[in-house]
Design a protein around this motif. Structure first.
Motif, PDB file in Angstrom:
ATOM      1  N   LEU A 106       0.823  -1.201   0.000  1.00 28.88           N
ATOM      2  CA  LEU A 106       0.000   0.000   0.000  1.00 28.88           C
ATOM      3  C   LEU A 106       0.863   1.261   0.000  1.00 28.88           C
ATOM      4  CD1 LEU A 106      -2.821  -1.024   2.499  1.00 28.88           C
ATOM      5  CD2 LEU A 106      -3.138  -0.385   0.096  1.00 28.88           C
ATOM      6  N   TYR A 135      -6.254  -1.428  -4.256  1.00 27.31           N
ATOM      7  CA  TYR A 135      -7.204  -2.040  -3.325  1.00 27.31           C
ATOM      8  C   TYR A 135      -7.386  -3.524  -3.652  1.00 27.31           C
ATOM      9  CZ  TYR A 135     -11.496  -2.813  -0.653  1.00 27.31           C
ATOM     10  OH  TYR A 135     -12.427  -3.293   0.235  1.00 27.31           O
ATOM     11  N   ARG A 165     -13.897   1.354  -4.914  1.00 28.19           N
ATOM     12  CA  ARG A 165     -12.705   0.733  -4.320  1.00 28.19           C
ATOM     13  C   ARG A 165     -11.755   1.793  -3.759  1.00 28.19           C
ATOM     14  NH1 ARG A 165     -13.148  -2.935  -9.167  1.00 28.19           N
ATOM     15  NH2 ARG A 165     -14.020  -4.880  -8.344  1.00 28.19           N
ATOM     16  N   THR A 166     -11.621   2.907  -4.451  1.00 28.77           N
ATOM     17  CA  THR A 166     -10.758   3.984  -3.958  1.00 28.77           C
ATOM     18  C   THR A 166     -11.297   4.557  -2.663  1.00 28.77           C
ATOM     19  OG1 THR A 166     -10.046   4.569  -6.198  1.00 28.77           O
ATOM     20  CG2 THR A 166      -9.772   6.239  -4.500  1.00 28.77           C
ATOM     21  N   LEU A 169     -10.674   2.271   0.157  1.00 31.48           N
ATOM     22  CA  LEU A 169      -9.273   2.405   0.582  1.00 31.48           C
ATOM     23  C   LEU A 169      -9.118   3.622   1.492  1.00 31.48           C
ATOM     24  CD1 LEU A 169      -6.344   1.401   0.313  1.00 31.48           C
ATOM     25  CD2 LEU A 169      -6.127   2.829  -1.727  1.00 31.48           C
TER      26      LEU A 169
END
Length: 208
Positions: A106, A135, A165-166, A169
């Motif tokens: 990450l 992600y 998904r962003t 995250l």
């Protein structure tokens, strides 16, 4: 970085803001840039001096604070689906903390995104696509898997999938912040009145 109740409320509001944006995307297929930008901004903040600075300018987490107040007071706009997702995000972040390889991936992914942010801006599809892939490569491999409910037409849209998904995250990043300032599930269960008071004071200071 301060570990006071305001810091915890701000971090928790960051989670609610990201998840609220996910819920809106899933149901309506659109997003509010002013709500989403602080979430994306937080992904790049490694050494911010305060919790609020993680999200940008003063008042950046107003939507999250409003969502937090609604959840804790049982207001008409309360959304139990959002609460379910917030709890899952907290569990997912706790699991992530036990996987150093995923954390390292990450960090590398965020570093690699800086040039895209500088070139395109925060809400560009290229940045959403980058973080969505990150992600999938990391958090999607861990449990719990976060399931988003909404309109199938919106959820099947590839651009919306990247945005969701962003934002998930970003929610996990806020959950990490929540843990770093001493937040735990017990604060939500037993000290939610204190968190509620801080959230309401935050909104009053901004006359909202």
């Amino acid at each position: 970085m301060s570990h006071n109740h305001l810091a915890r409320a701000t971090a928790l509001a960051g989670i609610y803001q990201a998840i609220g944006a996910v819920s809106h995307l899933a149901r309506h297929g659109s997003m509010d840039t002013a709500t989403v930008e602080p979430c994306l901004y937080s992904l790049f903040q490694i050494d911010a001096p305060t919790v609020e600075a993680v999200f940008g300018t003063a008042g950046a987490v107003v939507p999250g604070m409003q969502g937090l107040v609604a959840q804790l007071t049982g207001a008409a706009e309360r959304n139990l689906e959002i609460t379910r997702c917030v709890i899952q995000v907290l569990r997912l972040e706790a699991n992530l903390a036990r996987h150093p390889a995923a954390l390292a991936r990450l960090r590398m992914g965020v570093t690699a995104a800086i040039s895209k942010r500088d070139h395109f801006g925060l809400c560009h599809p290229a940045l959403f696509a980058h973080f969505a892939t990150l992600y999938q490569d990391t958090l999607s491999q861990l449990k719990p898997r976060i399931i988003i409910h909404g309109e199938p037409l919106h959820l099947r849209n590839p651009d919306n999938q990247d945005r969701v998904r962003t934002l998930l995250l970003a929610a996990v990043r806020a959950a990490m912040l929540w843990r770093q300032v001493g937040g735990s599930r017990w604060h939500i269960v037993f000290r939610n009145k204190v968190i509620l008071e801080e959230a309401q004071q935050y909104l009053r200071r901004l006359a909202l």
